[in-house]
Design a protein around this motif. Structure first.
Motif, PDB file in Angstrom:
ATOM      1  N   MET A   1       0.838  -1.200   0.000  1.00  0.00           N
ATOM      2  CA  MET A   1       0.000   0.000   0.000  1.00  0.00           C
ATOM      3  C   MET A   1       0.870   1.245   0.000  1.00  0.00           C
ATOM      4  N   ALA A   2       0.373   2.285  -0.668  1.00  0.00           N
ATOM      5  CA  ALA A   2       1.119   3.537  -0.733  1.00  0.00           C
ATOM      6  C   ALA A   2       1.125   4.220   0.627  1.00  0.00           C
ATOM      7  N   GLY A   3       2.172   4.971   0.884  1.00  0.00           N
ATOM      8  CA  GLY A   3       2.279   5.663   2.154  1.00  0.00           C
ATOM      9  C   GLY A   3       1.339   6.851   2.240  1.00  0.00           C
ATOM     10  N   LEU A   4       0.716   7.023   3.387  1.00  0.00           N
ATOM     11  CA  LEU A   4      -0.162   8.174   3.620  1.00  0.00           C
ATOM     12  C   LEU A   4       0.520   9.188   4.526  1.00  0.00           C
ATOM     13  N   ILE A   5       0.999   8.718   5.664  1.00  0.00           N
ATOM     14  CA  ILE A   5       1.610   9.625   6.630  1.00  0.00           C
ATOM     15  C   ILE A   5       2.844   8.956   7.246  1.00  0.00           C
ATOM     16  N   ARG A   6       3.872   9.744   7.470  1.00  0.00           N
ATOM     17  CA  ARG A   6       5.074   9.209   8.116  1.00  0.00           C
ATOM     18  C   ARG A   6       5.698  10.285   8.993  1.00  0.00           C
ATOM     19  N   THR A   7       6.461   9.832   9.960  1.00  0.00           N
ATOM     20  CA  THR A   7       7.157  10.759  10.844  1.00  0.00           C
ATOM     21  C   THR A   7       8.659  10.522  10.746  1.00  0.00           C
ATOM     22  N   GLN A   8       9.398  11.575  11.011  1.00  0.00           N
ATOM     23  CA  GLN A   8      10.859  11.514  11.004  1.00  0.00           C
ATOM     24  C   GLN A   8      11.377  12.097  12.312  1.00  0.00           C
ATOM     25  N   GLN A   9      11.846  11.222  13.201  1.00  0.00           N
ATOM     26  CA  GLN A   9      12.380  11.636  14.494  1.00  0.00           C
ATOM     27  C   GLN A   9      11.429  12.609  15.216  1.00  0.00           C
ATOM     28  N   LEU A  10      10.157  12.312  15.147  1.00  0.00           N
ATOM     29  CA  LEU A  10       9.129  13.162  15.744  1.00  0.00           C
ATOM     30  C   LEU A  10       9.186  13.088  17.265  1.00  0.00           C
ATOM     31  N   SER A  11       9.172  14.252  17.932  1.00  0.00           N
ATOM     32  CA  SER A  11       9.238  14.267  19.395  1.00  0.00           C
ATOM     33  C   SER A  11       8.473  15.461  19.951  1.00  0.00           C
ATOM     34  N   LYS A  12       8.112  15.344  21.233  1.00  0.00           N
ATOM     35  CA  LYS A  12       7.411  16.425  21.913  1.00  0.00           C
ATOM     36  C   LYS A  12       7.861  16.485  23.362  1.00  0.00           C
ATOM     37  N   THR A  13       8.308  17.676  23.792  1.00  0.00           N
ATOM     38  CA  THR A  13       8.720  17.911  25.175  1.00  0.00           C
ATOM     39  C   THR A  13       7.969  19.117  25.704  1.00  0.00           C
ATOM     40  N   GLY A  55      -2.155  14.493  13.562  1.00  0.00           N
ATOM     41  CA  GLY A  55      -3.278  15.222  12.981  1.00  0.00           C
ATOM     42  C   GLY A  55      -3.086  16.719  12.876  1.00  0.00           C
ATOM     43  N   GLY A  56      -1.914  17.216  13.252  1.00  0.00           N
ATOM     44  CA  GLY A  56      -1.662  18.644  13.162  1.00  0.00           C
ATOM     45  C   GLY A  56      -2.371  19.476  14.212  1.00  0.00           C
ATOM     46  N   LEU A  57      -2.804  18.833  15.305  1.00  0.00           N
ATOM     47  CA  LEU A  57      -3.434  19.568  16.402  1.00  0.00           C
ATOM     48  C   LEU A  57      -2.411  20.190  17.330  1.00  0.00           C
ATOM     49  N   ASP A  58      -1.187  19.681  17.299  1.00  0.00           N
ATOM     50  CA  ASP A  58      -0.116  20.170  18.155  1.00  0.00           C
ATOM     51  C   ASP A  58       1.160  20.223  17.333  1.00  0.00           C
ATOM     52  N   ALA A  59       2.078  21.111  17.728  1.00  0.00           N
ATOM     53  CA  ALA A  59       3.348  21.247  17.017  1.00  0.00           C
ATOM     54  C   ALA A  59       4.428  20.470  17.748  1.00  0.00           C
ATOM     55  N   PRO A  60       5.282  19.758  17.017  1.00  0.00           N
ATOM     56  CA  PRO A  60       6.336  18.991  17.675  1.00  0.00           C
ATOM     57  C   PRO A  60       7.465  19.860  18.184  1.00  0.00           C
ATOM     58  N   THR A  61       8.187  19.347  19.159  1.00  0.00           N
ATOM     59  CA  THR A  61       9.417  20.003  19.611  1.00  0.00           C
ATOM     60  C   THR A  61      10.543  19.721  18.637  1.00  0.00           C
ATOM     61  N   GLY A  62      10.543  18.517  18.081  1.00  0.00           N
ATOM     62  CA  GLY A  62      11.557  18.130  17.115  1.00  0.00           C
ATOM     63  C   GLY A  62      10.992  17.160  16.106  1.00  0.00           C
ATOM     64  N   GLY A  63      11.682  17.036  14.977  1.00  0.00           N
ATOM     65  CA  GLY A  63      11.264  16.099  13.951  1.00  0.00           C
ATOM     66  C   GLY A  63      10.209  16.660  13.021  1.00  0.00           C
ATOM     67  N   LYS A  64       9.707  15.782  12.151  1.00  0.00           N
ATOM     68  CA  LYS A  64       8.778  16.212  11.107  1.00  0.00           C
ATOM     69  C   LYS A  64       7.665  15.195  10.908  1.00  0.00           C
ATOM     70  N   VAL A  65       6.540  15.703  10.368  1.00  0.00           N
ATOM     71  CA  VAL A  65       5.427  14.855   9.945  1.00  0.00           C
ATOM     72  C   VAL A  65       5.183  15.127   8.470  1.00  0.00           C
ATOM     73  N   PHE A  66       5.048  14.055   7.691  1.00  0.00           N
ATOM     74  CA  PHE A  66       4.786  14.185   6.262  1.00  0.00           C
ATOM     75  C   PHE A  66       3.462  13.516   5.929  1.00  0.00           C
ATOM     76  N   PHE A  67       2.631  14.207   5.140  1.00  0.00           N
ATOM     77  CA  PHE A  67       1.365  13.661   4.656  1.00  0.00           C
ATOM     78  C   PHE A  67       1.464  13.580   3.137  1.00  0.00           C
ATOM     79  N   ARG A  68       1.472  12.362   2.622  1.00  0.00           N
ATOM     80  CA  ARG A  68       1.720  12.146   1.193  1.00  0.00           C
ATOM     81  C   ARG A  68       2.952  12.931   0.743  1.00  0.00           C
ATOM     82  N   GLU A  69       3.969  12.866   1.580  1.00  0.00           N
ATOM     83  CA  GLU A  69       5.293  13.462   1.376  1.00  0.00           C
ATOM     84  C   GLU A  69       5.290  14.991   1.392  1.00  0.00           C
ATOM     85  N   LYS A  70       4.190  15.601   1.820  1.00  0.00           N
ATOM     86  CA  LYS A  70       4.168  17.039   2.063  1.00  0.00           C
ATOM     87  C   LYS A  70       4.397  17.264   3.548  1.00  0.00           C
ATOM     88  N   GLU A  71       5.359  18.121   3.887  1.00  0.00           N
ATOM     89  CA  GLU A  71       5.722  18.311   5.279  1.00  0.00           C
ATOM     90  C   GLU A  71       4.686  19.171   6.010  1.00  0.00           C
TER      91      GLU A  71
END
Length: 227
Positions: A1-13, A55-71
């Motif tokens: 299946m094609a990727g929908l959402i992925r995270t890269q070193q996503l963190s929250k402090t 879901g974009g309800l909160d902002a991370p302290t570090g890392g990234k979230v991609f939705f269909r490869e859009k950051e």
């Protein structure tokens, strides 16, 4: 299946220094189009934090979230709001219905906020599938907990999202009603081709998903199992 959402070193402090609380430690995960994933962990483990970041309800302290490869983490507040309205449906433990609106008005609210009219050919079968046809004129205070949660599900689905995020959707329901709500979530998501993420502390609820991830003390573990 094609990727929908992925995270890269996503963190929250939260906080800093000695008062810092690491709600989510750096994690990398992927969710495919139409996939059902459960995130299971105890209260305070960080699972709701992860859901809010996806879901974009909160902002991370570090890392990234991609939705269909859009950051997503590069978007401003207005663009994030538009993304949530058009691509993500949320179902919460406490329903979060507007008490002054009827069930029908609550269901259509995300569309109205986006300046759109309901697609009756799409939303009417969803309403019927969830057994809400005779409850549309009732206010939330006139509905049972299970009925309110089904209204919340219909609202989350009204804009035809690509991703449905559910935070302890059975937490305020008795076991029988909870099982019915989980069954409906899976059936409606499958019928609509929507990716479903269920955050729960209940292993029985988690076992209904195709893939189960564990989380403890902010650390996302590997798959508990994959069916």
């Amino acid at each position: 299946m094609a990727g929908l959402i992925r995270t890269q070193q996503l963190s929250k402090t939260y906080g800093a220094g000695e008062n810092a609380v690491h709600a989510l430690l750096p994690c990398d995960l992927k969710i495919a189009e139409g996939e059902t994933v459960a995130v299971v962990g105890a209260s305070g483990s960080g699972k709701s934090t992860l859901l809010h970041l996806l879901g974009g309800l909160d902002a991370p302290t570090g890392g990234k979230v991609f939705f269909r490869e859009k950051e997503l983490t590069a978007l401003n507040d207005d663009a994030l709001s538009e993304f949530r309205r058009r691509h993500v449906g949320f179902v919460f433990q406490n329903y979060n219905l507007v008490p002054e609106l009827t069930a029908g008005e609550n269901i259509e609210l995300p569309l109205l906020l986006d300046g759109k009219k309901p697609d009756r050919d799409y939303i009417d079968p969803v309403i019927d599938r969830l057994g809400l046809r005779d409850r549309l004129a009732h206010y939330p205070g006139e509905l049972s907990g299970g009925q309110q949660q089904r209204v919340a599900i219909a609202r989350a689905l009204s804009a035809r999202p690509d991703l449905l995020l559910c935070d302890e959707p059975t937490g305020n329901l008795d076991s029988a009603t909870g099982r019915e709500v989980v069954r409906l979530l899976h059936e409606v998501a499958e019928e609509s081709g929507i990716a479903l993420v269920l955050v729960t502390h209940d292993r029985e609820v988690a076992a209904t998903a195709q893939r189960v991830l564990t989380i403890a003390d902010g650390q996302v573990g590997g798959d508990l199992y994959e069916s």
